[in-house]
Scaffold this motif. Sequence first.
Motif, mmCIF file in Angstrom:
data_model
loop_
_atom_site.group_PDB
_atom_site.id
_atom_site.type_symbol
_atom_site.label_atom_id
_atom_site.label_comp_id
_atom_site.label_asym_id
_atom_site.label_seq_id
_atom_site.Cartn_x
_atom_site.Cartn_y
_atom_site.Cartn_z
ATOM 1 N N LEU A 1 0.828 -1.208 0.000
ATOM 2 C CA LEU A 1 0.000 0.000 0.000
ATOM 3 C C LEU A 1 0.861 1.256 0.000
ATOM 4 C CD1 LEU A 1 -2.805 -0.946 2.561
ATOM 5 C CD2 LEU A 1 -3.040 -0.713 0.086
ATOM 6 N N GLN A 2 1.940 1.234 0.755
ATOM 7 C CA GLN A 2 2.842 2.381 0.789
ATOM 8 C C GLN A 2 3.447 2.640 -0.595
ATOM 9 O OE1 GLN A 2 5.700 1.572 3.874
ATOM 10 N NE2 GLN A 2 4.180 1.640 5.513
ATOM 11 N N VAL A 3 3.800 1.569 -1.272
ATOM 12 C CA VAL A 3 4.344 1.690 -2.634
ATOM 13 C C VAL A 3 3.290 2.271 -3.572
ATOM 14 C CG1 VAL A 3 5.125 0.372 -4.629
ATOM 15 C CG2 VAL A 3 6.047 -0.141 -2.365
ATOM 16 N N ALA A 4 2.056 1.795 -3.471
ATOM 17 C CA ALA A 4 0.972 2.280 -4.334
ATOM 18 C C ALA A 4 0.657 3.745 -4.068
ATOM 19 C CB ALA A 4 -0.278 1.421 -4.127
ATOM 20 N N ILE A 5 0.673 4.149 -2.811
ATOM 21 C CA ILE A 5 0.403 5.556 -2.463
ATOM 22 C C ILE A 5 1.485 6.460 -3.037
ATOM 23 C CG2 ILE A 5 0.326 7.185 -0.529
ATOM 24 C CD1 ILE A 5 -1.022 4.973 1.111
ATOM 25 N N HIS A 6 2.716 6.037 -2.928
ATOM 26 C CA HIS A 6 3.831 6.846 -3.455
ATOM 27 C C HIS A 6 3.682 7.067 -4.961
ATOM 28 C CE1 HIS A 6 7.872 8.493 -3.742
ATOM 29 N NE2 HIS A 6 8.119 7.650 -4.740
ATOM 30 N N ALA A 7 3.257 6.027 -5.676
ATOM 31 C CA ALA A 7 3.079 6.152 -7.128
ATOM 32 C C ALA A 7 1.855 6.995 -7.458
ATOM 33 C CB ALA A 7 2.963 4.765 -7.757
ATOM 34 N N ARG B 1 -8.456 6.836 -1.366
ATOM 35 C CA ARG B 1 -8.846 5.452 -1.107
ATOM 36 C C ARG B 1 -7.637 4.603 -0.673
ATOM 37 N NH1 ARG B 1 -12.957 7.813 -1.674
ATOM 38 N NH2 ARG B 1 -12.309 8.001 0.499
ATOM 39 N N LEU B 2 -6.494 4.865 -1.249
ATOM 40 C CA LEU B 2 -5.290 4.141 -0.828
ATOM 41 C C LEU B 2 -4.915 4.510 0.599
ATOM 42 C CD1 LEU B 2 -3.157 4.380 -4.097
ATOM 43 C CD2 LEU B 2 -4.090 2.292 -3.092
ATOM 44 N N ASN B 3 -5.029 5.788 0.925
ATOM 45 C CA ASN B 3 -4.742 6.221 2.295
ATOM 46 C C ASN B 3 -5.745 5.631 3.282
ATOM 47 O OD1 ASN B 3 -2.360 7.877 2.291
ATOM 48 N ND2 ASN B 3 -3.498 9.376 1.084
ATOM 49 N N ASP B 4 -7.008 5.541 2.851
ATOM 50 C CA ASP B 4 -8.019 4.908 3.705
ATOM 51 C C ASP B 4 -7.641 3.458 3.999
ATOM 52 O OD1 ASP B 4 -9.541 7.195 3.815
ATOM 53 O OD2 ASP B 4 -10.892 6.592 2.188
ATOM 54 N N SER B 5 -7.157 2.776 2.972
ATOM 55 C CA SER B 5 -6.767 1.372 3.142
ATOM 56 C C SER B 5 -5.603 1.250 4.122
ATOM 57 C CB SER B 5 -6.375 0.770 1.787
ATOM 58 O OG SER B 5 -7.441 0.836 0.870
ATOM 59 N N SER C 1 -10.471 -1.658 -5.307
ATOM 60 C CA SER C 1 -11.181 -1.814 -6.582
ATOM 61 C C SER C 1 -11.572 -0.450 -7.139
ATOM 62 C CB SER C 1 -12.444 -2.675 -6.383
ATOM 63 O OG SER C 1 -12.112 -3.986 -5.985
ATOM 64 N N THR C 2 -11.948 0.460 -6.247
ATOM 65 C CA THR C 2 -12.312 1.810 -6.672
ATOM 66 C C THR C 2 -11.130 2.539 -7.291
ATOM 67 O OG1 THR C 2 -13.978 1.956 -4.926
ATOM 68 C CG2 THR C 2 -13.250 4.019 -5.888
ATOM 69 N N THR C 3 -9.933 2.356 -6.732
ATOM 70 C CA THR C 3 -8.759 3.035 -7.296
ATOM 71 C C THR C 3 -8.507 2.604 -8.734
ATOM 72 O OG1 THR C 3 -7.150 1.359 -6.541
ATOM 73 C CG2 THR C 3 -7.717 3.123 -5.001
ATOM 74 N N LEU C 4 -8.705 1.321 -9.018
ATOM 75 C CA LEU C 4 -8.508 0.839 -10.388
ATOM 76 C C LEU C 4 -9.605 1.358 -11.314
ATOM 77 C CD1 LEU C 4 -7.492 -2.860 -9.602
ATOM 78 C CD2 LEU C 4 -5.999 -0.980 -10.296
ATOM 79 N N THR C 5 -10.846 1.380 -10.814
ATOM 80 C CA THR C 5 -11.958 1.885 -11.618
ATOM 81 C C THR C 5 -11.775 3.361 -11.932
ATOM 82 O OG1 THR C 5 -13.462 0.277 -10.610
ATOM 83 C CG2 THR C 5 -14.457 2.170 -11.707
ATOM 84 N N ASP C 6 -11.336 4.136 -10.952
ATOM 85 C CA ASP C 6 -11.134 5.578 -11.160
ATOM 86 C C ASP C 6 -10.086 5.837 -12.242
ATOM 87 O OD1 ASP C 6 -13.010 6.235 -9.288
ATOM 88 O OD2 ASP C 6 -11.584 6.619 -7.673
ATOM 89 N N GLN C 7 -8.992 5.109 -12.188
ATOM 90 C CA GLN C 7 -7.936 5.317 -13.174
ATOM 91 C C GLN C 7 -8.395 4.900 -14.573
ATOM 92 O OE1 GLN C 7 -3.766 4.434 -11.556
ATOM 93 N NE2 GLN C 7 -5.035 3.487 -9.973
ATOM 94 N N GLU C 8 -9.142 3.815 -14.633
ATOM 95 C CA GLU C 8 -9.667 3.362 -15.918
ATOM 96 C C GLU C 8 -10.701 4.342 -16.462
ATOM 97 O OE1 GLU C 8 -9.644 0.944 -19.159
ATOM 98 O OE2 GLU C 8 -8.390 0.746 -17.371
ATOM 99 N N THR C 9 -11.474 4.955 -15.579
ATOM 100 C CA THR C 9 -12.489 5.924 -16.001
ATOM 101 C C THR C 9 -11.847 7.144 -16.638
ATOM 102 O OG1 THR C 9 -14.005 5.217 -14.252
ATOM 103 C CG2 THR C 9 -14.395 7.379 -15.219
ATOM 104 N N CYS C 10 -10.728 7.585 -16.110
ATOM 105 C CA CYS C 10 -10.007 8.714 -16.707
ATOM 106 C C CYS C 10 -9.589 8.384 -18.140
ATOM 107 C CB CYS C 10 -8.785 9.064 -15.861
ATOM 108 S SG CYS C 10 -7.705 10.319 -16.605
ATOM 109 N N LEU C 11 -9.034 7.193 -18.315
ATOM 110 C CA LEU C 11 -8.620 6.797 -19.666
ATOM 111 C C LEU C 11 -9.827 6.672 -20.596
ATOM 112 C CD1 LEU C 11 -5.888 4.080 -18.953
ATOM 113 C CD2 LEU C 11 -5.551 6.446 -19.695
ATOM 114 N N ASP C 12 -10.924 6.141 -20.095
ATOM 115 C CA ASP C 12 -12.135 6.011 -20.917
ATOM 116 C C ASP C 12 -12.635 7.380 -21.369
ATOM 117 O OD1 ASP C 12 -12.088 3.284 -20.679
ATOM 118 O OD2 ASP C 12 -13.564 3.196 -19.047
ATOM 119 N N SER C 13 -12.584 8.348 -20.478
ATOM 120 C CA SER C 13 -13.033 9.703 -20.825
ATOM 121 C C SER C 13 -12.166 10.314 -21.917
ATOM 122 C CB SER C 13 -13.018 10.595 -19.579
ATOM 123 O OG SER C 13 -13.882 10.093 -18.577
ATOM 124 N N LEU C 14 -10.873 10.063 -21.847
ATOM 125 C CA LEU C 14 -9.970 10.568 -22.885
ATOM 126 C C LEU C 14 -10.203 9.849 -24.206
ATOM 127 C CD1 LEU C 14 -6.686 10.856 -20.784
ATOM 128 C CD2 LEU C 14 -7.974 12.752 -21.757
#
Length: 363
Positions: free
Chosen positions: A113-119, A157-161, A187-200
């Motif tokens: 989680l710490q690695v994911a938050i940093h990225a 969401r990552l910080n919440d985790s 799961s929400t973090t992955l959906t959010d990132q995918e939603t950004c790409l879908d919008s583009l």
Amino acid sequence: MDSIKSFKGYGKVDVLEEQSFKRKNRKRLIILSVSTVVLLAVIIGAVAGVLIHKRNNTSSSTPNSTPGTELTPAASLKAVCDVTQYPTSCFSSISALETSNTTDPEVIFKLSLQVAIHAAAKLPGLPAKIGRNIVNDTRLEKVLAVCEGLFEDVVDRLNDSLTSMDVNQGEKLLSAAKINDIKTWLSTTLTDQETCLDSLMDLNSTLVQEFKAAMQNSTEFSSNSLAIVAKILSLLTNLNVPVHRRLLGVGGSEMGFPSWVSPGDRRLLQDRNATVAQIVVAKDGTGDFKTIQEAVDAVPKKSENRIVIHVKQGVYYENVLMDKSKWNVMMFGDGKTKTVVSGNLSSAGGTPTFSTATFGTNS
């Protein structure tokens, strides 16, 4: 005489010949017995050798059978990362941390989680950085604004985790209920990132590949964390690490509500008259606000107490957004045919699909 001689062999047996015959037979029996004993010894030795060899091989292949074969931090990390879709990035990113010298899968998950938050922390500033070069493209500007909000949500969401991993002394890091919460957030973090790409991609934007490359680490690390927590209970079992399992059961529940729903909330959900509303919305001005969005905006941020909003009969032409900072909100109307919310935003009208919901939340 000759005839008499011809019958001599049928008379008494010669004593010397009989003794000679017995000696020969005795010698043959001794040789046969010795040979049999030697053969049996050879067979027994061969079988014993095979069994000992197999036992030694079995013992050497059992990690805990001999001293010095305990699970190392590197082996434990590899075992955890092997359940992910990106085991290489999982292993390399976590092993690079100074605190990665552990064999506890729960702690390894916390490190992931710490690695994911940093990225992910690098993403919210990405749309504004790219947006500086955009001129007279309103639709793209709106999409970039959506992406910025989504990226902020990813970090939250990552910080919440990670925050949910904080426990009191003596308490195990993970429980079944906590795992379910973390799985939802990741799961929400992955959906959010995918939603950004879908919008583009809806705009056929040339920025898709640039965003995808910038999001790669965040996407992979979030995926790794999700895979680890999704399989953490089986991992803990396989590695003989005890885990405190506080299941989200329905034992003791009333009226079909889970046990974690408080008695007060149960009464609210069962109250058809709903006379406990703190905020009232009415188009005719008889309430506290005329629009639902005004009522939502009036809700205190991160309220620990339940806020109940009553939306009276009428058709409300608006797109309502419930911000993620609005906690413990309950909203009800006067019936599905009496209280109606109607919005008219669409991607064809220049609004990103993500923002077209008639009633949405970014939490």
